[in-house]
Design an enzyme around this catalytic site. Structure first.
Site, PDB file in Angstrom:
ATOM      1  N   GLU A 226      36.836  38.325  32.848  1.00 22.60           N
ATOM      2  CA  GLU A 226      38.049  37.551  33.122  1.00 22.60           C
ATOM      3  C   GLU A 226      37.662  36.228  33.776  1.00 22.60           C
ATOM      4  OE1 GLU A 226      41.983  38.126  36.049  1.00 22.60           O
ATOM      5  OE2 GLU A 226      40.546  39.750  35.732  1.00 22.60           O
ATOM      6  N   ASP A 228      39.681  33.528  35.822  1.00 22.69           N
ATOM      7  CA  ASP A 228      40.930  33.080  36.437  1.00 22.69           C
ATOM      8  C   ASP A 228      40.858  31.569  36.638  1.00 22.69           C
ATOM      9  OD1 ASP A 228      42.055  35.643  36.606  1.00 22.69           O
ATOM     10  OD2 ASP A 228      40.993  36.050  38.468  1.00 22.69           O
ATOM     11  N   GLU A 231      45.187  30.723  39.864  1.00 17.33           N
ATOM     12  CA  GLU A 231      46.059  31.682  40.524  1.00 17.33           C
ATOM     13  C   GLU A 231      46.612  30.972  41.741  1.00 17.33           C
ATOM     14  OE1 GLU A 231      45.184  36.048  40.057  1.00 17.33           O
ATOM     15  OE2 GLU A 231      43.207  35.258  40.570  1.00 17.33           O
ATOM     16  N   HIS A 242      35.069  36.374  36.820  1.00 13.72           N
ATOM     17  CA  HIS A 242      34.807  37.797  37.042  1.00 13.72           C
ATOM     18  C   HIS A 242      33.957  38.337  35.890  1.00 13.72           C
ATOM     19  CE1 HIS A 242      38.021  38.592  40.142  1.00 13.72           C
ATOM     20  NE2 HIS A 242      38.615  37.568  39.529  1.00 13.72           N
TER      21      HIS A 242
END
Length: 519
Positions: A226, A228, A231, A242
Site C-alpha cells: 500500500e 498512502d 491521509e 507500506h
C-alpha cells in the site's frame, strides 16, 4: 492506514448485493476525468469511479432477502463460504442518494454521513470492468484537495493498493462481480472486515463488532502493498509507504495477517506501521493546518514524486518526495526537526531507519523490504482508492492527536497533531461532524515535473526551459532540469548521470552541448 468500514443494512424492500452480479439496479459509474502527462503536455483520460463492494447491499440472487444484515450473516443463506458466494449478489449503487458520492468533471466529493450511510471508498476505473492501473516508478502523481470541511477524527484518504486490475475475476472464477462492482480490495493492514475475499464469503469465524453496528471480522484478511499518498484532515496529514513480502492481493489467516490481538503485528506478511512523513510529528508544528504555510482552509495541490536510483522506470525506488502548490506558489515539504534524524524533507530508507530509532519503533519497514519492495508494487501497477472514514479502532489519534495514548506528548513521535484525545470518538464524530466532506480533483500522473506549475516559493524556482522541480535534500542527486546550485542554494549539487550542472537563470541539470539531442 487503519481502515474501518462502515456498512449499511437496508430494509427487506431494498436490493442486496454480493459476490454475484445483481440485476435489481443498474450500476452506473460516475465519470471522473484524470490526466496523463509528459513533457509534451497532458492528455485527458475517460476514467470513472466505482463504489467498494463492502459498502454494497448483499441479497439473494433470486430475490430481495438480505444475506447480511447489520453485522451478521444469514446462516440459512450462507452456510459456508462457497454457498454464500453462489447465493448472494452485489447490485448497482445510488451513488449520490445513498452514499453522498458526487462527481463533476475532474472533481470528486465524498460526504461523510448521508442518511444512515457512514463514509465510503471508491476506486478509479479505466473502463467499466477494469481499474486504472498506476505504475509510478520514476513518475509523479498530483491532485487538488479541499479538506476545509474535514475536522478532527476524520480521514480523507487517497492511496494506492496492489489490487488486481479486474477485481480478482480471472484468478477467482467464483467472483462474478469484479471491478465493475468494486471487488478485490486489499491493503497493508490485512483487513478482516471485507465480506468477500478470493471469490468466497468471509463468514468463517465472523464476529460482529462491539462498537460498530454495521461491521465485523472474519477468519481471513486480505493483504497487499500500500502507498498512502494522502491521509489527512484539516489538522494533520501524512504520506506513508507500506511494503509487504507478498506480491499482489493475498488472502491471509493466522500469523500471516499480523493481527495485534494475537501479538503478531511484527510477524505478518505486511508492514502495518509503514514509514510515515507527518510534518507535525516530524517537528514542524506550523507547516500544515488552517492559516499555516499550507493552509487547509482552502484548496491546494499535492505532488508526490517517486525517485529511482538511476532515474528510470526500471530502477529501484530510493526516495519519495512531496511538494505543495497553493495560490500559484510551489512550497517544499517541511524539513525534519527531530534529534537523531537528518533535516530532510522526503522519505528514504535512511530516513525511515533514523525515524524508527528516534521514536523507539520496530523497523518492520526494512524487514519487509523497505522502499525497494514498495517500488516493485509500483512497477507492477496499483489501484487508486479514495475514501472518507472515521476510525472505530484507534479514533484517528495516530493521524491527528497524541498516539499511543499511554505515552506523553513530549515523547518523540507521539504528538501527531493538535486534535484532542476525545475528538475521534466515532459516536461524537458521526453526530457532530455528520456534514463533513472532502473534495479531490484534478488528478494527474506522468513524468516528473510535468503535472503541475507554479511560481517560486518555499525555496523552489520556475525553470523557463523545463518543468518546475523541487530541490532534493542536501547532498542528494538531482534529476534532469532540477536545480543544482545558485545563490542561497542548500539542496543537492550532483546531477544524475549523464546530466551536468549548467547556469540557466539558476543552475539546472542539463546535458552538455555535444549530447543536447538526447534531452
Amino acid at each position: 492506514m487503519f481502515p474501518v468500514v462502515a456498512l449499511l443494512s437496508f430494509s427487506v424492500l431494498a436490493v442486496v448485493y454480493g459476490q454475484q452480479a445483481g440485476t435489481q439496479q443498474a450500476e452506473t459509474h460516475p465519470k471522473l476525468t484524470s490526466q496523463q502527462c509528459t513533457a509534451s503536455g497532458c492528455k485527458s483520460l475517460s476514467t470513472a469511479v466505482v463504489l467498494d463492494s463492502n459498502w454494497r447491499w448483499v441479497h439473494t440472487t433470486s430475490g430481495y432477502t438480505n444475506c447480511y444484515t447489520g453485522n451478521a450473516w444469514d446462516a440459512s443463506i450462507c452456510s459456508d463460504p462457497q454457498t454464500c458466494a453462489t447465493n448472494c449478489a452485489l447490485d448497482g449503487a445510488d451513488y449520490s442518494g445513498t452514499y453522498g458520492i458526487t462527481t463533476s468533471g475532474n472533481a470528486l466529493t465524498l460526504k461523510f454521513v448521508t442518511g444512515s450511510n457512514v463514509g465510503s471508498r471508491v476506486y478509479l476505473l479505466a473502463d467499466d470492468s477494469h481499474y486504472q492501473m498506476f505504475k509510478l516508478v520514476n513518475q509523479e502523481f498530483s491532485f487538488d484537495v479541499d479538506m476545509s470541511n474535514l475536522p478532527c477524527g476524520l480521514n480523507g484518504a487517497l492511496y494506492l493498493s496492489e489490487m488486481d486490475a479486474d477485481g480478482g475475476m480471472a484468478k477467482y472464477p467464483t467472483n462474478k462481480a469484479g471491478a465493475k462492482y468494486g471487488t478485490g480490495y486489499c491493503d497493508s493492514q490485512c483487513p478482516h472486515d471485507i465480506k468477500f475475499i478470493n471469490g468466497e464469503a468471509n463468514i468463517l469465524g465472523w464476529t460482529g463488532s462491539d462498537n460498530d453496528p454495521n461491521s465485523g471480522t472474519g477468519q481471513y484478511g486480505t493483504c497487499c502493498s500500500e502507498m498512502d499518498i494522502w491521509e489527512a484532515n484539516n489538522n494533520a496529514a501524512a504520506y506513508t509507504p507500506h511494503p509487504c513480502s507478498v506480491s499482489g492481493q493475498t488472502r491471509c489467516s493466522g500469523t500471516d495477517c499480523g493481527d495485534d490481538a494475537t501479538g503478531n503485528r511484527y510477524s505478518g506478511v505486511c508492514d502495518k506501521d509503514g514509514c510515515d512523513f507527518n510534518s507535525f510529528r516530524m517537528g514542524d508544528q506550523t507547516f500544515l493546518g488552517k492559516g499555516m504555510t499550507v493552509d487547509t482552509g482552502s484548496k491546494f495541490t499535492v505532488v508526490t514524486q517517486f525517485i529511482t536510483a538511476d532515474n528510470t522506470s526500471t530502477g529501484a525506488l530510493t526516495e519519495i518526495r512531496r511538494l505543495y502548490i497553493q495560490n500559484g506558489n510551489v512550497v517544499q515539504n517541511s524539513k525534519v526537526n527531530i534529534p537523531g534524524i537528518d533535516a530532510v524533507n522526503s522519505i528514504t530508507d535512511n530516513f525511515c531507519k533514523q525515524q524508527k530509532t528516534a521514536f523507539g519503533d520496530q523497523n518492520y519497514f526494512a524487514t519487509k523490504g523497505g522502499l525497494s519492495a514498495v517500488g516493485k508494487a509500483l512497477q507492477t501497477g496499483m489501484v487508486l482508492a479514495l475514501s472518507i472514514w472515521d476510525d472505530h479502532a484507534a479514533e484517528m489519534l495516530w493521524l491527528d492527536s497524541n498516539y499511543p495514548t499511554n505515552k506523553t506528548a513530549s515523547t518523540p513521535g507521539v504528538a501527531r497533531g493538535t486534535c484532542s484525545a476525545t475528538s475521534g470518538d466515532p459516536k461524537t464524530v458521526e453526530s457532530v461532524s455528520a456534514s463533513a466532506s472532502v473534495t479531490f480533483s484534478n488528478i494527474k500522473f506522468g513524468d516528473i515535473g510535468t503535472t503541475y506549475s507554479g511560481s517560486g516559493g518555499g525555496g523552489t524556482t520556475t525553470n523557463p526551459t523545463g518543468p518546475v522541480q523541487s530541490p532534493p535534500p542536501s547532498g542528494g542527486t538531482v534529476a534532469q532540469y532540477g536545480q543544482c546550485g545558485g545563490t542561497g542554494w542548500t539542496g543537492g549539487t550532483v546531477c544524475v548521470s549523464p546530466y551536468t550542472c549548467h547556469v540557466v537563470n539558476s543552475c539546472k541539470c542539463k546535458l552538455s552541448k555535444l549530447t543536447a539531442n538526447r534531452y
